[in-house]
Every structure is written in structure tokens, then in C-alpha cells.
Write an enzyme that holds these catalytic residues in place. Structure first.
Site, PDB file in Angstrom:
ATOM      1  CB  THR A  63      -0.888   0.040   1.266  1.00 21.67           C
ATOM      2  OG1 THR A  63      -0.052  -0.091   2.432  1.00 21.67           O
ATOM      3  CG2 THR A  63      -1.912  -1.062   1.267  1.00 21.67           C
ATOM      4  CG  ASP A  93       6.549   1.395  -1.175  1.00 25.64           C
ATOM      5  OD1 ASP A  93       7.645   1.659  -0.640  1.00 25.64           O
ATOM      6  OD2 ASP A  93       6.379   1.318  -2.411  1.00 25.64           O
ATOM      7  CE  LYS A  95       9.916   3.783  -2.524  1.00 23.36           C
ATOM      8  NZ  LYS A  95       8.514   3.403  -2.753  1.00 23.36           N
ATOM      9  CB  ALA A  97      14.075   9.152   3.916  1.00 17.95           C
ATOM     10  CG  ASP A  98      13.577  13.004   9.195  1.00 21.18           C
ATOM     11  OD1 ASP A  98      14.678  13.340   9.707  1.00 21.18           O
ATOM     12  OD2 ASP A  98      12.699  13.823   8.884  1.00 21.18           O
ATOM     13  CB  ILE A  99      17.074  11.734  12.558  1.00 20.77           C
ATOM     14  CG1 ILE A  99      15.913  12.594  13.102  1.00 20.77           C
ATOM     15  CG2 ILE A  99      18.055  12.570  11.754  1.00 20.77           C
ATOM     16  CD1 ILE A  99      16.347  13.573  14.176  1.00 20.77           C
ATOM     17  N   GLY A 100      16.360   8.788  13.357  1.00 20.71           N
ATOM     18  CA  GLY A 100      15.671   7.777  14.155  1.00 20.71           C
ATOM     19  C   GLY A 100      14.535   8.329  14.995  1.00 20.71           C
ATOM     20  CB  THR A 102      11.956  12.317  12.686  1.00 22.63           C
ATOM     21  OG1 THR A 102      12.599  13.436  13.296  1.00 22.63           O
ATOM     22  CG2 THR A 102      10.790  12.787  11.837  1.00 22.63           C
ATOM     23  CD  GLN A 210       8.631   1.252 -12.292  1.00 22.48           C
ATOM     24  OE1 GLN A 210       9.859   1.266 -12.125  1.00 22.48           O
ATOM     25  NE2 GLN A 210       7.799   0.937 -11.326  1.00 22.48           N
ATOM     26  N   GLY A 230       2.098  -3.541 -10.088  1.00 22.56           N
ATOM     27  CA  GLY A 230       1.018  -2.571  -9.923  1.00 22.56           C
ATOM     28  C   GLY A 230       0.173  -2.479 -11.170  1.00 22.56           C
TER      29      GLY A 230
HETATM   30  P1  BMP Z   1       3.889  -0.189 -11.124  1.00 21.89           P
HETATM   31  O1  BMP Z   1       4.033  -1.725 -11.277  1.00 21.89           O
HETATM   32  O2  BMP Z   1       2.515   0.290 -11.382  1.00 21.89           O
HETATM   33  O3  BMP Z   1       4.951   0.541 -11.885  1.00 21.89           O
HETATM   34  O4  BMP Z   1       4.104   0.123  -9.556  1.00 21.89           O
HETATM   35  C1  BMP Z   1       5.326  -0.057  -8.910  1.00 21.89           C
HETATM   36  C2  BMP Z   1       5.172   0.174  -7.429  1.00 21.89           C
HETATM   37  O5  BMP Z   1       6.415  -0.121  -6.779  1.00 21.89           O
HETATM   38  C3  BMP Z   1       4.815   1.591  -7.021  1.00 21.89           C
HETATM   39  O6  BMP Z   1       3.975   1.494  -5.876  1.00 21.89           O
HETATM   40  C4  BMP Z   1       6.132   2.219  -6.610  1.00 21.89           C
HETATM   41  O7  BMP Z   1       5.968   3.176  -5.573  1.00 21.89           O
HETATM   42  C5  BMP Z   1       6.915   1.031  -6.092  1.00 21.89           C
HETATM   43  N1  BMP Z   1       8.391   1.103  -6.286  1.00 21.89           N
HETATM   44  C6  BMP Z   1       8.953   1.152  -7.550  1.00 21.89           C
HETATM   45  O8  BMP Z   1       8.259   1.170  -8.566  1.00 21.89           O
HETATM   46  N2  BMP Z   1      10.335   1.180  -7.654  1.00 21.89           N
HETATM   47  C7  BMP Z   1      11.159   1.156  -6.580  1.00 21.89           C
HETATM   48  O9  BMP Z   1      12.360   1.145  -6.745  1.00 21.89           O
HETATM   49  C8  BMP Z   1      10.584   1.098  -5.294  1.00 21.89           C
HETATM   50  C9  BMP Z   1       9.193   1.059  -5.164  1.00 21.89           C
HETATM   51  O10 BMP Z   1       8.655   0.992  -3.958  1.00 21.89           O
END
Ligand code: BMP
EC number: 4.1.1.23
Length: 262
Positions: A63, A93, A95, A97-100, A102, A210, A230
Site C-alpha cells: 500500500t 511502502d 520509504k 528517510a529521516d533521523i531515528g 522522527t 519506471q 502494480g
Molecule cells: P507499477 O508496477 O505500477 O509501476 O508500480 C510499482 C510500485 O512499486 C509503485 O507502488 C512504486 O511506488 C513502487 N516502487 C517502484 O516502482 N520502484 C522502486 O524502486 C521502489 C518502489 O517501492
């Protein structure tokens, strides 16, 4: 020594030290699925409908909870019920990316209270190892697991070389870390799971960087463990359940191909 990529998911589940991984591998074996669906939809109704449609075919639902416009606590309760009835884990998901100090608050509190419902989350190691320690303080008592973003799938990404190696080093040293986001198996020192986004059976990419590779490339050749898909599964004119089944079969046959090539 048998390489982890040559062991079955069932064997790895039996041998794993982390209860979450034991459960995940057992689910993968039972459902014959190494498929995670990236559920990037923007309403509660769409997210629940998608989770229910693909639920039988996935081991993980990934998610981005902050893109759901009408998020509320009821969404989480219903997602948890679907996770229990279909048997999948929820991976937020986020991600971090801040200090511990936070990330502890971002993970445990705020509107989303991610640690209360996401079995798995992930972080960048840009701030240093303190980010892992901060997240572990919140997630470890709840039995959660963390993935490090050792690589990314997008064109021109900067997680390469020494930075990727540092991810591997930190993952090995921290038992709260259960694996990586990346394109391949990274180490044999500990059974760390790799989940790979940027997987598609047909498209080669999108307009924003992508890049897609096939399940066979990722699982059979690169030794990754879970494909994350996705837009290959949902979107205009697509039957999400049928596409999930197709990707489930493609991922599983790539896994069998890998085991057969001992
Ligand atoms: P899609 O298959 O529709 O391109 O989606 C890929 C998913 O994986 C998205 O939710 C994206 O945030 C995540 N993602 C990515 O595409 N590449 C990464 O390196 C890391 C990811 O979390």
C-alpha cells in the site's frame, strides 16, 4: 552449503529466525504465490475492491496509504479483515528517510499509525543506521519487519555500488531487517528476502522513468524472491483478478525454473 535461492520457500520458512518470515514463506508455499500487488489506487472503495479481487493470488499487498483520499480507521479494519481471510501480509511502502527519533513518531503515530497494521514497511538508509534502530524500537515489539531500499527500479536511480553494499551490511547486522527492495539476491550471509518492483509482462516502462523487467528475469535469473506488480494488474479495461492469476503463475513458474536449474 545450499544457496538460499536454491532452497524452497517452505524450507526457508521452516529455518527462518524471524516469525514474520516463517509465516510469509509458509503463505507463499501454501498459495503458490510470490506475487505482491502494488495497490496504488486513490479511494477506500477501490483499495478494498482491489485487495478482495487479488487477495486469493497474492502473498503481500503493498500500500501507499497516503494516496487514499478518504482514508479512515475503518479502511484499516477492513484491510486487516481481508488480509486475514485471504491470507496475505500488508506492506506499507512508506520509504522512511529521516533521523531515528522522527521516524519513530512517523511509524508509530500520526494519522496512519502504520506500525499498528502494516506487517512490513521500508526505509532508505541515507540518515545512517539510526533510522533502523528508531523503527525497530516501535516495530520489533509488534513483530514487524523492515525492508531496506538497496536499489530502485527507476531510470538514473542513485542507489548503486557502495551505497547498495552499505544496505546489505546494515541488513545483516540488524535482526529487525528482513530484506530488501532491489532487483536480485544480495547476500548468502543471512536469509534476507528481496522484493522487486518494476515488473511487467509486456510494458517496458512509463513516461516518468519506471523500468519493467519480466518475472522470469527477476526470479529465475536474478534470484529475487517476490515480484511487486502494480499497473500490470489493474487499470482501464483490466480484470484485476485475472491479471493477478496470470502474474501469480508467471512468478511461480519462474521460481520452479530456478529450483530446477540446481
Ligand atoms: P507499477 O508496477 O505500477 O509501476 O508500480 C510499482 C510500485 O512499486 C509503485 O507502488 C512504486 O511506488 C513502487 N516502487 C517502484 O516502482 N520502484 C522502486 O524502486 C521502489 C518502489 O517501492
Amino acid at each position: 552449503m545450499t544457496l538460499y535461492s536454491q532452497k524452497t520457500y517452505a524450507e526457508r520458512g521452516r529455518e527462518h529466525a524471524h516469525p514474520l518470515c516463517r509465516e510469509l514463506f509458509a503463505t507463499m508455499e501454501r498459495k503458490q504465490s510470490n506475487l505482491a500487488v502494488a495497490a496504488d489506487v486513490s479511494t477506500k472503495a477501490e483499495l478494498l475492491a482491489l485487495a478482495d479481487a487479488v487477495g486469493p493470488y497474492i502473498c503481500v499487498l503493498k500500500t501507499h496509504i497516503d494516496i487514499v483520499a478518504d482514508f479512515d480507521a475503518d479502511l484499516i479494519a477492513r484491510l486487516q479483515a481481508l488480509a486475514a481471510s485471504h491470507g496475505f501480509m500488508i506492506f506499507e511502502d512508506r520509504k522512511f528517510a529521516d533521523i531515528g527519533n522522527t521516524v519513530k513518531q512517523q511509524y508509530g503515530g500520526g494519522v496512519y499509525r502504520i506500525a499498528d497494521w502494516a506487517h512490513i514497511t521500508n526505509c532508505h538508509i541515507i540518515p545512517g543506521e539510526g533510522i533502523i534502530h528508531g523503527l525497530a524500537e516501535v516495530g520489533r515489539p509488534k513483530g514487524r519487519g523492515l525492508l531496506l531500499l538497496a536499489e530502485m527500479s527507476s531510470a538514473g536511480m542513485l542507489a548503486t555500488g557502495a551505497y547498495t553494499d552499505k544496505n546489505v551490511e546494515m541488513a545483516i547486522a540488524n535482526d529487525f531487517v528482513i530484506g530488501f527492495i532491489g532487483s536480485r539476491r544480495f547476500t548468502e550471509e543471512r536469509d534476507l528476502i528481496t522484493m522487486t518492483p518494476g515488473v511487467g509482462l509486456h510494458a517496458s516502462g512509463d513516461a516518468l522513468g519506471q523500468q519493467y523487467r519480466t518475472p522470469s528475469h527477476i526470479i529465475a535469473e536474478n534470484g529475487s524472491d517476490i515480484i511487486i506488480v502494480g499497473r500490470g494488474i489493474y487499470g482501464p479495461g483490466k480484470d484485476a483478478a485475472a491479471e493477478a492469476l496470470r502474474y501469480r503463475d508467471a512468478g511461480w513458474s519462474a521460481y520452479l525454473q530456478r529450483l530446477g536449474s540446481k
